[in-house]
Enzyme design. Structure first.
Site, PDB file in Angstrom:
ATOM      1  CD  GLU A 181     -44.814  89.769 107.827  1.00  0.00           C
ATOM      2  OE1 GLU A 181     -45.575  89.563 108.504  1.00  0.00           O
ATOM      3  OE2 GLU A 181     -44.155  90.917 107.339  1.00  0.00           O
ATOM      4  CG  HIS A 204     -45.431  91.065 117.103  1.00  0.00           C
ATOM      5  ND1 HIS A 204     -44.149  90.197 117.447  1.00  0.00           N
ATOM      6  CD2 HIS A 204     -46.070  90.926 116.043  1.00  0.00           C
ATOM      7  CE1 HIS A 204     -43.797  90.333 116.092  1.00  0.00           C
ATOM      8  NE2 HIS A 204     -44.691  90.720 114.977  1.00  0.00           N
ATOM      9  NE  ARG A 211     -47.776  88.194 113.805  1.00  0.00           N
ATOM     10  CZ  ARG A 211     -47.984  89.561 113.189  1.00  0.00           C
ATOM     11  NH1 ARG A 211     -48.875  90.229 113.766  1.00  0.00           N
ATOM     12  NH2 ARG A 211     -47.161  90.011 112.151  1.00  0.00           N
ATOM     13  CG  HIS A 271     -49.304  93.150 117.322  1.00  0.00           C
ATOM     14  ND1 HIS A 271     -48.467  94.161 117.207  1.00  0.00           N
ATOM     15  CD2 HIS A 271     -49.177  92.355 115.931  1.00  0.00           C
ATOM     16  CE1 HIS A 271     -48.385  94.338 115.741  1.00  0.00           C
ATOM     17  NE2 HIS A 271     -48.629  93.202 115.206  1.00  0.00           N
ATOM     18  NE  ARG A 280     -53.078  91.082 112.516  1.00  0.00           N
ATOM     19  CZ  ARG A 280     -51.854  91.338 112.197  1.00  0.00           C
ATOM     20  NH1 ARG A 280     -51.480  91.108 110.827  1.00  0.00           N
ATOM     21  NH2 ARG A 280     -50.892  91.752 112.874  1.00  0.00           N
TER      22      ARG A 280
END
Length: 536
Positions: A115, A244, A290, A351, A386
């Site tokens: 990811e 997100h 992100r 998110h 994060r």
């Protein structure tokens, strides 16, 4: 009714249930959850849980990826112990019955996803419904234990503090208060119960519903953070809201996330014209962290006037997509989108909250016998942004550490003999103006989306502050005049969380990670490489 228990757990997600399972060895556990036990943010987690399990990977690589994503605000000691303790915690999940996806043709090896922000494949997953699989296994395990009782449709109202029970209006800053449990609203029976506990663990998740567009379920109203703040606990870094980048954009799709794992397996972000754009913003292109991807999409949508961008996975085989992403594939089909032929329309959505209740490396808050784990807590792992799939990892590592710390404290923590008064409704009456709740709920979410979103400015934050203060006063007056309902309690908590986000965002005079202010566009390490901490 008064319920006495050794351990009170507020929340039934991964953090709460994994703690409950372990704590059951040492005493009675009461888990309260405001809907049914499966309704948690964990249950909606698609991507997976990051951990070093492959010989091509290393702790140092995972640590480095996490620190880079955190934009200078991670606590390196926390990052190191979370990453290094991950394999043992993963082994426990597997022992409890969690079934992660394995490689086809090599059933002894786990299929590892990649990811955004990760330099290696290290994300264990259960197809694209990892959270649902974890929730299933842990609920089965918890329900099999005689010492664990789960109270569904039960919403915590406020923490019970020793100082308030003793009638003390304030405490010296050097004196710590003590948590004795919580008042809990039994929704089905329309009554308030007193839960008396030797130790209380907040595991109530995040606050995504404070924003108009979010990937979070309806339960994510920041209850634990609001309760902790009202009790006087330290709160930090509320300005760092992770948006997100890829929430499904469709008029009938409510809060459906298109997992970052889709980009990890090769999906490309495009404008409606078909042109790619992420190469202008980061070397990792569509797999950038992100905050960068969400901001890039926001910029491009403002430039083009379009209502969404496209996530293109049409170059992958249909059979592969159906096997790897069955939930996403089938949900898209429901809306007439065949992801093997059609790019998926997506927009950023609120998110994850990187801030929360301040805890140390053992999950201890600034209030004695009150602990926090999971998204409700600010542990220092995530910093200003994060890294994908580190959230479930944080849950299992910190819930374990909370349990270990409580086990050390148990011998010196007898049940508090102090009598706790029953909940008093006073002269509150039934409300005939529920429209007030609906209106304020909508106004908070729209205001936060418009003024405290992906890109902020001093003027936007000032506007938000004024509106939030007015709404907070309205809610305060309403709360003390009418009998409580679930909607009123959640609105009260949303208002607190919104004000905390605005306050922290106004304090930080720079742009870092998930917080971008047009009036302070640069990162300023000299003055702002520190947490923004607030207290009631």
């Amino acid at each position: 009714m008064e319920v006495r228990t050794d351990f009170l757990v507020i929340g039934s997600g991964l953090a709460g249930l994994s703690f409950a399972i372990k704590a059951a060895r040492f005493g009675s556990v009461a888990v309260i959850t405001k809907k049914n036990a499966t309704e948690s943010t964990t249950n909606y987690a698609q991507g997976g849980i990051a951990a070093v399990t492959d010989t091509d990977d290393s702790f140092e690589l995972h640590i480095g990826d996490t620190l880079r994503a955190g934009a200078g605000l991670c606590r390196e000691d926390v990052v190191r112990f979370v990453v290094s303790e991950a394999p043992e915690r993963i082994a426990e999940l597997i022992e409890w019955g969690v079934e992660f996806s394995r490689k086809s043709g090599a059933p002894s090896a786990y299929d590892l996803g990649k990811e955004g922000g990760h330099s290696r494949r290290r994300v264990l997953h259960a197809a694209d419904s990892t959270g649902r699989e974890i929730e299933r296994a842990l609920l089965d395990k918890a329900r099999s234990l005689g010492n664990v009782r789960i109270y569904e449709n039960s919403l915590a109202i406020d923490l019970i503090r020793e100082s308030k029970v003793r009638g003390r209006t304030s405490l010296p800053r050097e004196e710590r208060d003590r948590c004795l449990g919580a008042y809990v609203f039994d929704i089905d029976n329309d009554r308030v119960d007193t839960f008396r506990a030797r130790f209380t663990v907040l595991a109530s998740g995040g606050a995504g519903k404070v924003y108009l567009i979010t990937t979070n379920p309806d339960i994510a109203t920041g209850d634990g953070i609001a309760m902790a703040w009202r009790a006087g606990a330290l709160i930090a870094n509320m300005e760092f809201i992770q948006f997100h980048p890829t929430c499904l954009y469709h008029p009938e799709a409510k809060s459906f996330l298109i997992s970052e794992a889709v980009r990890g397996e090769g999906a490309v972000l495009r404008l409606k014209s078909g042109a790619t754009f992420m190469e202008k913003y980061h070397p990792l292109k569509s797999l950038a962290p992100r905050d960068i991807v969400a901001r890039a999409i926001d910029i491009e949508l403002k430039k083009s006037g379009d209502d969404c961008v496209l996530l293109d996975m049409t170059h992958r085989d249909r059979g592969y997509l159906m096997e790897r992403f069955p939930t996403i594939f089938n949900r898209c089909l429901q809306y007439g989108i065949d992801m093997s032929r059609d790019p998926i329309p997506v927009v950023p959505a609120a998110h994850y909250l990187c801030g929360g209740v301040v805890v140390n490396g053992h999950g201890e808050t600034s209030i004695d016998r009150l602990f926090a784990a999971g998204e409700v807590a600010c542990t220092g792992l995530h910093g200003a942004n994060r890294l994908a799939s580190n959230s479930l990892l944080e849950c299992v590592v910190f819930s374990h550490r909370v349990c270990e710390r409580i086990r050390e404290l148990l011998p010196g923590a007898p049940e508090e003999p102090l009598p706790i008064p029953d909940w008093q409704s006073g002269s509150a009456t039934e409300s005939d103006e529920s429209i007030v709740i609906e209106h304020n709920w909508d106004e908070i979410r729209r205001c936060m989306w418009n003024y405290v979103g992906i890109v902020r400015s001093n003027k936007r934050l000032e506007r938000a502050k004024k509106r939030m203060e007015l709404i907070a006063q309205e809610i305060h007056d309403y709360y003390w005049s009418f009998k409580i309902t679930r909607d009123l309690l959640e609105l009260r908590n949303l208002s607190v969380v919104a004000n905390l986000i605005v306050t922290c965002a106004m304090m930080r005079k720079e742009s870092r990670g998930l917080h971008f202010n047009l009036d302070y566009p640069d990162r300023e390490d000299r003055y702002w490489q520190r947490d923004t901490i607030v207290r009631r």
